[in-house]
Design an enzyme around this catalytic site. Structure first.
Site, PDB file in Angstrom:
ATOM      1  CG  ASP A  47      23.279  21.668   3.745  1.00  8.46           C
ATOM      2  OD1 ASP A  47      22.318  21.528   2.601  1.00  8.46           O
ATOM      3  OD2 ASP A  47      24.274  21.413   3.237  1.00  8.46           O
ATOM      4  CD  GLU A  70      18.962  15.417   1.576  1.00  7.05           C
ATOM      5  OE1 GLU A  70      19.609  14.774   1.339  1.00  7.05           O
ATOM      6  OE2 GLU A  70      18.844  15.995   0.472  1.00  7.05           O
TER       7      GLU A  70
HETATM    8  O1  FUB Z   1      25.033  19.154   1.634  1.00 10.06           O
HETATM    9  C1  FUB Z   1      25.381  17.747   0.980  1.00 10.06           C
HETATM   10  C2  FUB Z   1      23.394  17.046   1.242  1.00 10.06           C
HETATM   11  O2  FUB Z   1      22.957  18.218   0.114  1.00 10.06           O
HETATM   12  C3  FUB Z   1      23.306  17.436   2.754  1.00 10.06           C
HETATM   13  O3  FUB Z   1      23.696  16.519   3.465  1.00 10.06           O
HETATM   14  C4  FUB Z   1      21.702  17.256   2.074  1.00 10.06           C
HETATM   15  O4  FUB Z   1      20.948  17.756   2.820  1.00 10.06           O
HETATM   16  C5  FUB Z   1      22.011  17.919   0.715  1.00 10.06           C
HETATM   17  O5  FUB Z   1      21.221  19.499   1.663  1.00 10.06           O
END
Ligand code: FUB
Length: 338
Positions: A32, A239
């Site tokens: 991320d 997301e």
């Molecule tokens: O790293 C945990 C979660 O996985 C993140 O918050 C999301 O965007 C995905 O990458």
């Protein structure tokens, strides 16, 4: 969250192909990546993946991260410096577990780290911590930012000096818990023919530590001006929101989650609406896809991750590659394997 659907197997099949970039960090897992140009250098704020020994489920419980490291490099090809632990779970009074994807911002020589964590009740909230150096250490505020929820904060500084925060993630990111405006442990998504759940945004207060008004929807529209539908898994928001500005337009990019794309939409205001344009990054190895975009010396770069080092979806490694625009402002789709 981490369902092994046909599509995720398609993503994993890319493992056999040659990656276009190599992991930037090899002595720990990282994911991320939020990259920023601070003081003439690139600072990277990633998640710090660990094997927390938690059983894998659809809500991503096995992403049991406990701290953040900050990294820097002179340019995207240069060596990386690990500045060590910048913030840890034990030092965040309100947080219970799961330090997921963070972002950072600079204002008047101070640095702010925005991060999601589950509070002691298991509800994802967004926290903020501040520092006098881009690499930290960061001091967390005693409480989460009032009125915030869900995951994946991203902060954008507009031309007029205003800062906006974008948040959201469905399934494990709990956006569906807030359909009614109040928190309910209700996992249902809208019906396929209804508008998809939308990411949220708000303007940040002058001290960068709270939101000025309640979170509002970020609308993502198709070319006919209609909201993307819940059943449109190839295009709807899942997301990892991120906003950047290029050539007079605001670009809102995000992960489509269970179809594994980094997609983007463009608009004329940081508040949206944004019109869907296409794919920035095709699926990578591993279930999740998450990115940031920066410019340095007139070139643009995409920071992203895959699971090249581990082959495991919760143990990721960050990477970078160049991002190119077409003359009409559209972005050339990147495939991370040849
Ligand atoms: O790293 C945990 C979660 O996985 C993140 O918050 C999301 O965007 C995905 O990458």
């Amino acid at each position: 969250f981490i369902c092994f659907s046909m599509l995720s197997f398609a993503a994993f099949s890319q493992v056999k192909k040659e990656p276009i970039s190599q992991p930037l960090i090899t002595d720990q897992y990282s994911a991320d990546p939020s990259a920023h140009l601070f003081k003439g250098k690139i600072y990277i704020y990633p998640s710090h993946d660990i094997d927390a020994g938690i059983k894998e489920d659809d809500l991503g419980s096995h992403f049991g991260m406990r701290d953040y490291h900050v990294f820097s490099q002179e340019n995207p090809s240069a060596a990386i410096t690990d500045h060590g632990v910048a913030l840890k779970l034990e030092d965040i009074p309100w947080a219970g577990k799961m330090l997921w994807a963070p972002d950072a911002a600079e204002k008047n020589g101070k640095y702010y780290l925005y991060f999601p964590a589950k509070d002691k009740e298991g509800i994802f909230r967004i926290g903020v911590a501040s520092a006098i150096k881009p690499e930290g250490p960061f001091n967390a505020e005693p409480s989460y930012m009032k009125g915030t929820y869900s995951i994946d904060p991203a902060v954008f500084k507009d031309k007029d000096g205003s800062y906006y925060i974008y948040i959201g993630g469905i399934w494990g990111g709990q956006l569906q818990h807030w359909k009614s405006g109040k928190h309910e442990f209700d996992e249902k998504q809208p019906a396929d023919n209804q508008p998809a759940l939308m990411p949220k945004m708000a303007k940040l207060s002058a001290d960068m530590k709270s939101i000025e008004s309640p979170l509002q929807n970020v609308q993502i529209l198709d070319k006919e001006g209609k909201l993307l539908l819940s059943g449109d898994h190839n295009r709807r928001f899942f997301e990892a929101p991120f906003v950047h500005f290029y050539n007079g337009k605001y670009y809102f990019s995000y992960s489509t989650g269970d179809t594994h794309f980094i997609a983007y939409a463009t608009g004329d205001s940081p508040k949206g609406p944004f019109t869907y344009q296409g794919v920035i990054l095709n699926p990578v190895q591993g279930w999740t896809n998450h990115h940031s975009i920066i410019e340095q010396n007139g070139k643009w770069y995409l920071y992203y991750h895959d699971v090249q080092m581990s082959g495991k979806t919760h143990l990721r490694n960050i990477k970078v590659t160049e991002l190119k625009y077409n003359t009409d402002g559209t972005i050339q789709t990147i495939t991370a394997y040849k």
